[in-house]
Design a protein around this motif. Structure first.
Motif, PDB file in Angstrom:
ATOM      1  N   LEU B 128       0.790  -1.234  -0.179  1.00  0.00           N
ATOM      2  CA  LEU B 128      -0.051   0.075  -0.094  1.00  0.00           C
ATOM      3  C   LEU B 128       0.782   1.272  -0.108  1.00  0.00           C
ATOM      4  O   LEU B 128       0.523   2.514  -0.576  1.00  0.00           O
ATOM      5  CB  LEU B 128      -1.063   0.043   1.263  1.00  0.00           C
ATOM      6  N   SER B 129       2.128   1.235   0.608  1.00  0.00           N
ATOM      7  CA  SER B 129       2.975   2.547   0.663  1.00  0.00           C
ATOM      8  C   SER B 129       3.317   2.669  -0.554  1.00  0.00           C
ATOM      9  O   SER B 129       3.625   3.867  -0.848  1.00  0.00           O
ATOM     10  CB  SER B 129       3.972   2.245   1.610  1.00  0.00           C
ATOM     11  N   ILE B 130       3.349   1.686  -1.468  1.00  0.00           N
ATOM     12  CA  ILE B 130       3.785   2.045  -2.749  1.00  0.00           C
ATOM     13  C   ILE B 130       2.737   2.320  -4.021  1.00  0.00           C
ATOM     14  O   ILE B 130       2.554   3.323  -4.529  1.00  0.00           O
ATOM     15  CB  ILE B 130       4.558   0.710  -3.610  1.00  0.00           C
ATOM     16  N   VAL B 131       1.565   1.626  -3.575  1.00  0.00           N
ATOM     17  CA  VAL B 131       0.429   1.798  -4.881  1.00  0.00           C
ATOM     18  C   VAL B 131      -0.591   2.736  -4.444  1.00  0.00           C
ATOM     19  O   VAL B 131      -1.285   3.497  -5.342  1.00  0.00           O
ATOM     20  CB  VAL B 131      -0.263   0.557  -5.026  1.00  0.00           C
ATOM     21  N   ALA B 132      -0.752   3.109  -3.035  1.00  0.00           N
ATOM     22  CA  ALA B 132      -1.976   3.957  -2.670  1.00  0.00           C
ATOM     23  C   ALA B 132      -1.554   5.492  -3.032  1.00  0.00           C
ATOM     24  O   ALA B 132      -2.536   6.033  -3.418  1.00  0.00           O
ATOM     25  CB  ALA B 132      -2.084   3.746  -1.121  1.00  0.00           C
ATOM     26  N   PRO B 133      -0.462   5.803  -2.903  1.00  0.00           N
ATOM     27  CA  PRO B 133      -0.140   7.526  -3.180  1.00  0.00           C
ATOM     28  C   PRO B 133      -0.414   7.485  -4.653  1.00  0.00           C
ATOM     29  O   PRO B 133      -0.515   8.385  -5.195  1.00  0.00           O
ATOM     30  CB  PRO B 133       1.245   7.477  -2.956  1.00  0.00           C
ATOM     31  N   GLN B 134       0.097   6.428  -5.528  1.00  0.00           N
ATOM     32  CA  GLN B 134       0.067   6.294  -7.036  1.00  0.00           C
ATOM     33  C   GLN B 134      -1.386   6.605  -7.464  1.00  0.00           C
ATOM     34  O   GLN B 134      -1.623   7.080  -8.389  1.00  0.00           O
ATOM     35  CB  GLN B 134       1.017   5.329  -7.547  1.00  0.00           C
ATOM     36  N   ALA B 135      -2.236   5.728  -6.631  1.00  0.00           N
ATOM     37  CA  ALA B 135      -3.522   5.641  -7.177  1.00  0.00           C
ATOM     38  C   ALA B 135      -4.173   7.098  -7.256  1.00  0.00           C
ATOM     39  O   ALA B 135      -5.319   7.284  -8.009  1.00  0.00           O
ATOM     40  CB  ALA B 135      -4.290   4.605  -6.221  1.00  0.00           C
ATOM     41  N   ILE B 136      -3.710   7.961  -6.401  1.00  0.00           N
ATOM     42  CA  ILE B 136      -4.143   9.363  -6.103  1.00  0.00           C
ATOM     43  C   ILE B 136      -3.296  10.328  -6.783  1.00  0.00           C
ATOM     44  O   ILE B 136      -3.421  11.685  -6.429  1.00  0.00           O
ATOM     45  CB  ILE B 136      -4.712   9.878  -4.883  1.00  0.00           C
ATOM     46  N   GLY B 137      -2.563   9.986  -7.760  1.00  0.00           N
ATOM     47  CA  GLY B 137      -1.546  10.794  -8.537  1.00  0.00           C
ATOM     48  C   GLY B 137      -0.455  11.296  -7.675  1.00  0.00           C
ATOM     49  O   GLY B 137      -0.027  12.413  -8.069  1.00  0.00           O
ATOM     50  N   GLN B 138      -0.085  10.862  -6.618  1.00  0.00           N
ATOM     51  CA  GLN B 138       1.173  11.234  -6.060  1.00  0.00           C
ATOM     52  C   GLN B 138       2.390  10.359  -5.886  1.00  0.00           C
ATOM     53  O   GLN B 138       2.170   8.954  -6.364  1.00  0.00           O
ATOM     54  CB  GLN B 138       0.905  11.341  -4.435  1.00  0.00           C
ATOM     55  N   SER B 139       3.584  10.514  -5.772  1.00  0.00           N
ATOM     56  CA  SER B 139       4.689   9.523  -5.892  1.00  0.00           C
ATOM     57  C   SER B 139       4.699   8.790  -4.801  1.00  0.00           C
ATOM     58  O   SER B 139       4.257   8.811  -3.678  1.00  0.00           O
ATOM     59  CB  SER B 139       5.942  10.424  -5.977  1.00  0.00           C
ATOM     60  N   ALA B 140       5.184   7.526  -5.100  1.00  0.00           N
ATOM     61  CA  ALA B 140       5.195   6.258  -4.079  1.00  0.00           C
ATOM     62  C   ALA B 140       6.049   6.820  -2.592  1.00  0.00           C
ATOM     63  O   ALA B 140       6.806   7.398  -2.637  1.00  0.00           O
ATOM     64  CB  ALA B 140       5.602   5.124  -4.461  1.00  0.00           C
ATOM     65  N   SER B 141       5.312   6.498  -1.555  1.00  0.00           N
ATOM     66  CA  SER B 141       5.983   7.191  -0.245  1.00  0.00           C
ATOM     67  C   SER B 141       7.040   6.095   0.006  1.00  0.00           C
ATOM     68  O   SER B 141       6.694   4.916  -0.419  1.00  0.00           O
ATOM     69  CB  SER B 141       4.862   7.448   0.712  1.00  0.00           C
ATOM     70  N   ASP B 142       7.879   6.309   0.995  1.00  0.00           N
ATOM     71  CA  ASP B 142       8.705   5.446   1.701  1.00  0.00           C
ATOM     72  C   ASP B 142       7.991   4.503   2.821  1.00  0.00           C
ATOM     73  O   ASP B 142       7.270   4.797   3.290  1.00  0.00           O
ATOM     74  CB  ASP B 142       9.785   5.971   2.694  1.00  0.00           C
TER      75      ASP B 142
END
Lengths: 73, 177
Positions: B128-142
């Motif tokens: 989720l830390s990789i895909v969730a931010p990308q799903a809302i147009g942000q870069s993947a968080s650490d």
């Protein structure tokens, strides 16, 4: 395997398992476990009470017969 | 003065109260799992366009919103599912504690299942830390590595082995006349 010869001793003393249970203060279920060779250990206190009520020595109660000990459940 | 002592087993014991509390909590977890599952299935049928509003207008032409959106929903479903799985096992352990038979062998397997559930939650969090931010147009968080959580998982597996020994001792005690 180690067997407890309760049957033979009870027969010789003309005593029922229920009567022995009452005298020794061990439940019928536990005596049954002992009789069928399912017990893994016997307390000295139980052995002492059995010997006292059956008027015998531990060696009269416990015998070793050929064959493996029943599997642990 | 004699202090108040909670019952160890039976009604109104600590185990009983905790079991009730976990059961109550599990209702909401189940609702969350069902909701995430329904949204995941919906995303398969009607797509993830309804998630556009979450993107705050930022739309990257290279962004794979379909995939990351569905993976986010899958992650939510898995997180709820693993939590539900863990709570159910904990409730069964508490039931055996409540019945005064904490060291039954089934609890070894239940504790191991809890450990695997916790492991699943950590891996889901990583995804989720990789895909969730990308799903809302942000870069993947650490991925926020939490040593405590991983140590907690280790403790659960160690406890399972402790219970294995306890279970063997209990069996021996039961067959000692």
């Amino acid at each position: 395997m180690i067997m407890i010869q309760l049957d033979r001793l009870l027969l010789e003393r003309r005593m029922s398992l229920t009567e022995l249970s009452d005298r020794v203060g061990v439940t019928l279920a536990n005596l049954s476990i002992l009789k069928t060779g399912k017990a893994r250990a016997v307390r000295f206190s139980t052995l002492d009470a059995l010997c006292r009520e059956l008027d015998c020595q531990p060696g009269d109660l416990i015998v070793q017969t050929p064959g493996p000990q029943p599997e642990e459940s | 003065m004699e202090g108040y002592r909670m019952k160890l087993v039976g009604k109104y014991s600590a185990a009983s109260a905790l079991r009730w509390l976990l059961g109550f909590f599990n209702v909401f977890v189940m609702i969350g799992a069902v909701a995430a599952g329904v949204l995941l299935v919906a995303s398969m049928i009607i797509g993830v366009d309804w998630m556009d509003a979450l993107r705050d207008g930022a739309t990257d032409p290279d962004g794979n919103y379909e995939l990351t959106g569905r993976l986010t929903l899958l992650g939510a479903f898995l997180a709820c599912g693993f939590t539900w799985w863990i709570i159910n096992r904990l409730r069964r352990i508490l039931l055996s504690v409540n019945q005064g038979d904490a060291f039954e062998f089934a609890n070894v397997k239940r504790l191991q299942a809890v450990g695997f559930g916790l492991l699943g939650i950590q891996l889901t969090a990583l995804m989720l830390s990789i895909v969730a931010p990308q799903a809302i147009g942000q870069s993947a968080s650490d991925y926020d590595f939490d040593l405590g959580s991983w140590l907690g998982i280790l403790v659960v597996f160690i406890l399972a082995e402790v219970f294995r020994q306890g279970s063997a001792m209990r069996d021996e005690q039961l067959t000692t006349v």
